[in-house]
Scaffold this motif. Structure first.
Motif, PDB file in Angstrom:
ATOM      1  N   CYS A  37      43.966  75.627  20.980  1.00 34.70           N
ATOM      2  CA  CYS A  37      44.508  75.416  22.323  1.00 34.70           C
ATOM      3  C   CYS A  37      43.345  75.018  23.236  1.00 34.70           C
ATOM      4  CB  CYS A  37      45.183  76.702  22.808  1.00 34.70           C
ATOM      5  SG  CYS A  37      45.831  76.571  24.473  1.00 34.70           S
ATOM      6  N   ARG A  62      42.688  68.298  17.995  1.00 34.92           N
ATOM      7  CA  ARG A  62      43.086  68.458  19.391  1.00 34.92           C
ATOM      8  C   ARG A  62      42.383  69.665  19.991  1.00 34.92           C
ATOM      9  NH1 ARG A  62      47.561  71.315  22.190  1.00 34.92           N
ATOM     10  NH2 ARG A  62      45.732  72.431  22.952  1.00 34.92           N
ATOM     11  N   LYS A  67      41.949  73.560  31.201  1.00 36.08           N
ATOM     12  CA  LYS A  67      43.212  74.222  30.878  1.00 36.08           C
ATOM     13  C   LYS A  67      44.060  74.474  32.118  1.00 36.08           C
ATOM     14  CE  LYS A  67      44.286  75.019  27.478  1.00 36.08           C
ATOM     15  NZ  LYS A  67      44.922  74.061  26.523  1.00 36.08           N
ATOM     16  N   HIS A 215      53.891  75.062  21.300  1.00 38.18           N
ATOM     17  CA  HIS A 215      54.285  75.382  22.675  1.00 38.18           C
ATOM     18  C   HIS A 215      55.790  75.594  22.809  1.00 38.18           C
ATOM     19  CE1 HIS A 215      50.159  74.078  23.348  1.00 38.18           C
ATOM     20  NE2 HIS A 215      50.200  74.939  24.354  1.00 38.18           N
ATOM     21  N   GLU A 241      48.712  74.003  17.150  1.00 43.49           N
ATOM     22  CA  GLU A 241      47.501  74.708  17.566  1.00 43.49           C
ATOM     23  C   GLU A 241      46.946  75.579  16.440  1.00 43.49           C
ATOM     24  OE1 GLU A 241      47.813  74.928  22.391  1.00 43.49           O
ATOM     25  OE2 GLU A 241      48.333  76.738  21.291  1.00 43.49           O
ATOM     26  N   ASP A 252      46.720  81.182  24.667  1.00 44.67           N
ATOM     27  CA  ASP A 252      47.826  81.028  23.707  1.00 44.67           C
ATOM     28  C   ASP A 252      47.574  81.703  22.354  1.00 44.67           C
ATOM     29  OD1 ASP A 252      49.194  79.662  25.600  1.00 44.67           O
ATOM     30  OD2 ASP A 252      48.967  77.674  24.713  1.00 44.67           O
ATOM     31  N   GLN A 255      50.507  82.074  19.528  1.00 44.85           N
ATOM     32  CA  GLN A 255      51.128  80.941  18.841  1.00 44.85           C
ATOM     33  C   GLN A 255      50.155  80.178  17.948  1.00 44.85           C
ATOM     34  OE1 GLN A 255      52.277  79.107  22.540  1.00 44.85           O
ATOM     35  NE2 GLN A 255      50.789  77.459  22.356  1.00 44.85           N
TER      36      GLN A 255
HETATM   37 MN    MN Z   1      48.082  75.833  24.329  1.00 43.84          MN
END
Ligand code: MN
Ligand code: PEP
Length: 381
Positions: A37, A62, A67, A215, A241, A252, A255
């Protein structure tokens, strides 16, 4: 010489390049972008990029270096310095990287560092001013840009952002489906509302769409189910992620998955479905969203009905009357039952439903009238 018939082109994104012209696809033919993330420190970026580079399915790395945080006390990203870590990771692994830009300044910095790809976050896509600023900075480049859906389920806003970039001359464009935010949350962090990416795909068949199950899910346990659904609906790729140690991630953390869990997830996905499954899924999704709409109408109608019951209760109270209305109740019940039976509903079902509605109406009027001795019929049905 015969004349050439020029068909009007209704697709305002007609010249978008295919995904494989700018992203190395996985063996299965879908595009996979993965990474943390947030870029937290050099070691985390390098370790994650090294692990992901070993996975031949991954086309790009990525990470977020600026943020968008809901509350100001959250980690707001490492900023420009993280681009050095990313350059280093790319040098070592050969994996191109993709970062989020949310302003003209971010975009200028990203271009200065020759970032490989950019994405616009959900909170940027909602804002045409920001998208236009970013599109203006990108004019004259051909950097790939992925546009996440806006936080709210507004397809036109999503398309509008893609168009602004396209009008700046960018043709390596893709959409990212990351779900939509609602006050009352369902099982997902962001409701997928698959009908929106499906509609986007049918309006712009040449526009690649990647799904971001991370997400949408908000938790690791739902990643597989959502990824599989995206594949069944023939989305063109996934953005997932991945963090070397999700438990201590600065953003995050619920996740994100480890590189190992991510590799296993990809293994477990059924990448090729039989022809026909897509049509089935699309049809099912359309029917489900119709049910969702009807249920919501039903709830609105019931709420409105109860409001009117309350109004009648108040009206009776002000006028100090309680009228026995047994006749009305009987008449209503038989009319409604006849109408319902005519429309294919069973007598038992409609009678049960009317009784439940009636009981609730009685309760509400009793509260208003302060009278607990009423019998069915004292109250408006
Ligand atoms: Mn994220
Ligand atoms: C992200 O990708 O980490 C992110 C902030 O995404 P979104 O814009 O979808 O919330």
């Amino acid at each position: 010489m015969g004349h050439q018939i020029v068909m009007p082109n209704n697709n305002p994104l007609a010249d978008i390049k295919p995904l494989n012209s700018w992203l190395k696809l996985a063996e299965s033919g879908i595009g996979i972008i993965a990474g943390p993330c947030s870029a937290e420190n050099e070691e985390q970026v390098l370790s994650c990029a090294r692990d992901l580079a070993k996975n031949k399915n991954v086309g790009a790395f990525r990470t977020g270096i600026w943020k968008p945080r809901t509350r100001p006390e959250g980690f707001e990203g490492a900023g420009e310095i993280a681009l050095r870590w990313l350059d280093q990771a790319k040098k070592e692994t050969g994996l191109p990287y993709c970062i989020e830009v949310a302003s003209a300044r971010h975009t200028e910095i990203a271009l200065k560092h020759q970032a490989d790809m950019l994405w616009l976050g959900a909170r940027t896509t909602v804002n045409p001013f920001l998208v236009q600023e970013i599109a203006d900075v990108l004019k004259g480049t051909d950097i790939p840009v992925l546009v996440k859906n806006p936080v709210n389920p507004d397809l036109e806003l999503w398309i509008g952002s893609l168009e602004r970039l396209y009008k700046s001359g960018l043709t390596k464009l893709a959409a990212i489906h990351r779900g939509f935010s609602f006050y009352r949350k369902g099982p997902y962090r962001n409701s997928p509302m698959w009908e929106l990416p499906i509609e986007l795909k049918s309006r712009f068949p040449n526009l690649p769409i990647l799904t971001d199950p991370s997400h949408i899910a908000g938790s690791r346990s739902l990643l597989k189910e959502i990824s599989q659904k995206a594949i069944n609906l023939e989305m063109d790729g996934l953005m997932i992620e991945v963090h070397p140690n999700p438990g201590i991630a600065l953003t995050d953390k619920n996740q994100q998955v480890t590189p190992e869990a991510f590799a296993q997830l990809l293994e477990e996905l059924v990448l090729r479905k039989r022809i026909g499954d897509k049509e089935f899924e699309i049809k099912l999704e359309q029917l489900r969203s119709e049910i969702d709409k009807l249920d919501s109408e039903l709830i609105h109608i019931l709420a409105r009905r109860m409001q009117i019951i309350d109004e009648i209760g108040n009206y009776k109270k002000v006028n100090n009357i309680t009228i026995l209305q047994l006749d009305r109740w009987r008449e209503i019940a038989s009319n409604r039952v006849a109408q319902a039976e005519n429309m294919g509903l069973s007598r038992e079902f409609i009678t049960t439903l009317l009784n439940i509605v009636h009981d609730e109406s009685i309760k509400r009027q009793e509260t208003i009238l302060g009278n607990s001795n009423s019998k069915p019929g004292d109250t408006e049905l």
